[in-house]
Design a protein around this motif. Structure first.
Motif, short mmCIF file in Angstrom:
data_model
loop_
_atom_site.label_atom_id
_atom_site.label_comp_id
_atom_site.label_asym_id
_atom_site.label_seq_id
_atom_site.Cartn_x
_atom_site.Cartn_y
_atom_site.Cartn_z
N ASN A 209 0.91 -1.29 0.02
CA ASN A 209 0.08 -0.11 0.18
C ASN A 209 0.93 1.14 -0.03
N VAL A 210 2.01 1.32 -1.01
CA VAL A 210 2.72 2.61 -0.89
C VAL A 210 2.41 3.00 -2.39
N PRO A 211 2.69 4.53 -2.39
CA PRO A 211 2.29 5.22 -3.95
C PRO A 211 3.46 5.12 -4.90
N ASN A 212 4.00 4.13 -5.00
CA ASN A 212 5.35 4.03 -5.71
C ASN A 212 4.68 3.93 -7.34
N LYS A 213 5.34 4.24 -8.22
CA LYS A 213 5.21 4.04 -9.54
C LYS A 213 6.10 3.20 -10.36
N ILE A 214 5.78 2.47 -11.54
CA ILE A 214 6.76 1.86 -12.18
C ILE A 214 7.14 2.39 -13.45
N VAL A 215 8.37 2.56 -13.55
CA VAL A 215 9.01 2.82 -14.92
C VAL A 215 9.82 1.71 -15.54
N SER A 216 9.22 1.09 -16.65
CA SER A 216 9.69 0.21 -17.28
C SER A 216 10.95 0.23 -18.16
N ILE A 217 12.04 -0.28 -18.28
CA ILE A 217 13.02 0.01 -19.03
C ILE A 217 13.25 -1.29 -20.08
N SER A 218 13.87 -1.07 -21.17
CA SER A 218 14.41 -2.04 -22.19
C SER A 218 15.96 -2.19 -21.69
N LEU A 219 16.55 -3.39 -21.97
CA LEU A 219 18.08 -3.59 -21.92
C LEU A 219 18.58 -4.16 -23.05
N PRO A 220 19.51 -3.65 -23.61
CA PRO A 220 20.28 -4.62 -24.67
C PRO A 220 20.73 -5.91 -24.24
N GLY A 221 21.14 -6.70 -25.05
CA GLY A 221 21.66 -7.96 -24.76
C GLY A 221 20.96 -9.36 -24.61
N LYS A 222 21.88 -10.40 -24.77
CA LYS A 222 21.10 -11.59 -24.78
C LYS A 222 20.64 -12.27 -23.59
N LEU A 223 21.32 -11.63 -22.27
CA LEU A 223 20.74 -12.03 -21.15
C LEU A 223 19.41 -11.63 -21.08
N TYR A 224 19.37 -10.31 -21.46
CA TYR A 224 17.80 -9.54 -21.22
C TYR A 224 16.84 -10.37 -21.91
N LYS A 225 17.24 -10.62 -23.23
CA LYS A 225 16.39 -11.06 -24.12
C LYS A 225 15.93 -12.74 -23.46
N SER A 226 16.86 -13.34 -22.96
CA SER A 226 16.68 -14.78 -22.52
C SER A 226 15.69 -14.56 -21.26
N LEU A 227 15.67 -13.51 -20.60
CA LEU A 227 14.80 -13.41 -19.25
C LEU A 227 13.45 -13.05 -19.68
N VAL A 228 13.48 -12.04 -20.86
CA VAL A 228 12.10 -11.68 -21.47
C VAL A 228 11.41 -12.85 -21.75
N ASN A 229 12.18 -13.89 -22.42
CA ASN A 229 11.46 -15.09 -23.15
C ASN A 229 11.41 -16.33 -21.84
N GLY A 230 11.69 -15.91 -20.45
CA GLY A 230 11.36 -16.78 -19.70
C GLY A 230 12.15 -18.09 -19.74
N LYS A 231 13.21 -17.90 -20.11
CA LYS A 231 14.19 -19.21 -20.29
C LYS A 231 14.68 -19.68 -18.68
N ASN A 232 14.31 -18.84 -17.84
CA ASN A 232 14.56 -19.16 -16.44
C ASN A 232 13.11 -19.70 -15.52
N THR A 233 12.26 -19.97 -16.42
CA THR A 233 11.06 -20.61 -15.85
C THR A 233 10.66 -22.17 -16.37
N ASN A 234 9.85 -22.66 -15.85
CA ASN A 234 9.45 -24.09 -16.35
C ASN A 234 8.00 -24.14 -15.91
N LYS A 235 7.31 -23.64 -16.86
CA LYS A 235 5.77 -23.85 -16.78
C LYS A 235 5.15 -25.07 -16.65
N LEU A 236 6.01 -26.20 -16.84
CA LEU A 236 5.31 -27.74 -16.33
C LEU A 236 5.48 -27.99 -15.09
#
Ligand SMILES: NC(=O)c1ccc[n+]([C@@H]2O[C@H](COP(=O)([O-])OP(=O)(O)OC[C@H]3O[C@@H](n4cnc5c(N)ncnc54)[C@H](OP(=O)(O)O)[C@@H]3O)[C@@H](O)[C@H]2O)c1
Length: 253
Positions: A209-236
């Motif tokens: 219950n805090v009035p913080n805002k979210i500023v979403s940024i993009s990052l360059p590179g393969k590490l960022y892309k792999s995490l956007v693609n959820g390679k660190n997850t396993n939906k099964l």
């Protein structure tokens, strides 16, 4: 059966101590610092970097849960060479349980490459082992990415995904593996939900219950892309019980 917990001052080590406190196991703890609350358990000093204290740590031990790690400093020396030396002291061990991380071969991050090497060391050893990969712990994501709003703003890579898991749920799972015996590489242990970091930040704003805002940024590179693609997850493998929202609420109690 004597069980050794390495990394007994860490996030996972602490959760293991908490879980083991009410169970009927003979437990020994090891790390460089003494845990603040070792419970009723014996603790011995050891250092994976120098090898000091390892003989004493493994004495009379039949099962090891290896929760020691050093992701930021001297990682190769501790997580790979240190593990290699440690394994030579464990010829008579009955079960070595190694917590690893989901998706490590698909995420270009140095520490994760070392985790792959550590897994290979175990696979190529004669030691009976279980490798179990978990997703990131709730505390880890919370502390690393959502703990320091800047001028009431979470400036975060909002599109990256996590399936964060309660460290206590994972510790319980590792203890259950003691009874099961060596499994080789076993099923991943993931958290109950897959969320973007933006969704996690929204939950934190709502729960706290805090009035913080979210500023979403993009990052360059393969590490960022792999995490956007959820390679660190396993939906099964959405098997952890405590959700991120419940974790946040519990912290307020
Ligand atoms: N954090 C996550 O989100 C996550 C997710 C999935 C899997 N895992 C895995 O779970 C395991 C535990 O992670 P964690 O997050 O609990 O780690 P952590 O909180 O960083 O704890 C690391 C532990 O290792 C010990 N340690 C560090 N350097 C050492 C050395 N030279 N010799 C002996 N002990 C040393 C530390 O104790 P002292 O400094 O007192 O020695 C500490 O107890 C790791 O294998 C990690 O890859 C973590």
């Amino acid at each position: 059966m004597k069980i050794l917990i390495t990394g007994s001052t860490g996030m996972l080590g602490t959760a293991l101590i908490n879980q083991l406190t009410n169970l009927n196991f003979d437990v020994k703890l090891t790390s460089r610092r003494k845990p603040v609350t070792p419970g009723q358990f014996e603790w011995v000093y050891s250092d994976l970097l120098t090898g000091d204290g390892l003989e004493e740590a493994v004495k009379d031990v039949e099962v090891v849960i290896h929760a020691a790690t050093s992701p930021l400093k001297k990682s190769r020396l501790i997580d790979v060479s240190g593990l290699e030396r440690f394994l030579t002291k464990l010829e008579d061990i009955k079960h070595f349980i190694y917590p690893s991380i989901v998706g490590i071969e698909d995420i270009p991050f140095k520490y994760y490459k070392l985790k792959c090497e550590a897994e290979d060391l175990l696979k190529n050893s004669s030691i009976p082992y279980t490798i179990v990969r978990a997703t990131q712990f709730h505390d880890f994501v919370d502390h690393l990415l959502l703990s320091k709003p800047l001028f009431k703003r979470y400036i975060i890579p909002g599109s990256i995904k996590f399936q964060s898991v309660d460290v206590g749920d994972f510790a319980k799972h590792l203890i259950e593996l003691i009874e099961k015996g060596p499994q080789g590489r076993t099923d991943d242990f993931g958290g109950p939900e897959i969320m973007s970091l933006r969704e996690m930040a929204k939950l934190k704003i709502h729960v706290n219950n805090v009035p913080n805002k979210i500023v979403s940024i993009s990052l360059p590179g393969k590490l960022y892309k792999s995490l956007v693609n959820g390679k660190n997850t396993n939906k099964l493998r959405q098997v952890g019980k405590l959700t991120f929202e419940e974790y946040l609420s519990r912290k307020l109690e």
